[in-house]
Design an enzyme around this catalytic site. Structure first.
Site, PDB file in Angstrom:
ATOM      1  N   GLY A  64       0.844  -1.190   0.000  1.00  0.00           N
ATOM      2  CA  GLY A  64       0.000   0.000   0.000  1.00  0.00           C
ATOM      3  C   GLY A  64       0.880   1.241   0.000  1.00  0.00           C
ATOM      4  O   GLY A  64       1.934   1.267  -0.627  1.00  0.00           O
ATOM      5  N   CYS A  65       0.469   2.228   0.719  1.00  0.00           N
ATOM      6  CA  CYS A  65       1.176   3.501   0.783  1.00  0.00           C
ATOM      7  C   CYS A  65       2.597   3.319   1.313  1.00  0.00           C
ATOM      8  O   CYS A  65       2.800   2.749   2.383  1.00  0.00           O
ATOM      9  CB  CYS A  65       0.392   4.450   1.689  1.00  0.00           C
ATOM     10  SG  CYS A  65       1.246   5.974   2.060  1.00  0.00           S
ATOM     11  N   PHE A  66       3.582   3.840   0.582  1.00  0.00           N
ATOM     12  CA  PHE A  66       4.961   3.663   1.043  1.00  0.00           C
ATOM     13  C   PHE A  66       5.293   4.508   2.260  1.00  0.00           C
ATOM     14  O   PHE A  66       6.279   4.256   2.938  1.00  0.00           O
ATOM     15  CB  PHE A  66       5.996   3.824  -0.067  1.00  0.00           C
ATOM     16  CG  PHE A  66       5.940   5.067  -0.915  1.00  0.00           C
ATOM     17  CD1 PHE A  66       5.532   6.287  -0.440  1.00  0.00           C
ATOM     18  CD2 PHE A  66       6.325   4.996  -2.242  1.00  0.00           C
ATOM     19  CE1 PHE A  66       5.513   7.424  -1.236  1.00  0.00           C
ATOM     20  CE2 PHE A  66       6.313   6.117  -3.059  1.00  0.00           C
ATOM     21  CZ  PHE A  66       5.895   7.335  -2.550  1.00  0.00           C
TER      22      PHE A  66
END
Length: 174
Positions: A8-10
């Site tokens: 998902g979001c880094f």
């Protein structure tokens, strides 16, 4: 040694793995796409095929690749295709981009074991594929959580992931 993971979001994955013993560096970037050096704005519009990913530089004498994967699976939802919570799109997919045959074997065995054990109520859909390139994200993404802890996204989305690390993996947490 290096590992490339997309959960998902880094910003989330970077914050978690910066707090793991044996990890010396976490670099946010992009992997799994079809162009070189993609800009963030193109990735998030789904134009490049890349996932938001992190490159983890780690000491296998302190933390193994398998332990990194155990943290990875515990701190994101590997059962949702192309999404993590409210973040939706192929760039938010769950993926392991292996750098050698041993990493591939470890990843596939762990996924099989987690699926067989019923650890998740749905099957794991994490992509396991060979690393074909990693491209560092723009500098403003680096240390995002550490520099923006007061932001709502950090408090609501990232803080619980860090709490999972700190409570579920005390032996690995810094």
């Amino acid at each position: 040694m290096e590992a490339i993971l997309a959960g998902g979001c880094f910003w989330c994955t970077e914050a978690v793995f910066q707090r793991v013993k044996g990890v010396s560096e976490v670099i946010p970037g992009f992997s799994g796409g079809n162009i070189k050096n993609p800009p963030y704005r193109e990735v998030v519009q789904g134009r490049t095929g890349h996932a938001e990913a992190i490159k983890i530089i780690f000491d296998p004498e302190i933390v193994s690749f398998k332990e990194l994967l155990q943290v990875f699976f515990a701190t994101h939802d590997p059962t949702t295709l192309n999404r993590q919570g409210y973040d939706i799109g192929t760039h938010y997919r769950s993926a392991i981009f292996f750098t050698n045959e041993e990493q591939e074997k470890t990843a596939r065995e762990l996924i099989d074991n987690l699926n067989e054990s019923g650890s998740f109520s749905n099957p794991i859909v994490t992509e396991v594929s060979a690393a074909s390139g990693f491209y560092k994200a723009e500098d403003y993404h680096k240390d995002y959580y550490n520099n923006n802890r007061e932001q709502g996204y950090c408090q609501v989305i990232i803080d619980p992931k860090i709490k999972k690390l700190m409570t579920g993996f005390k032996q690995l947490a810094i």
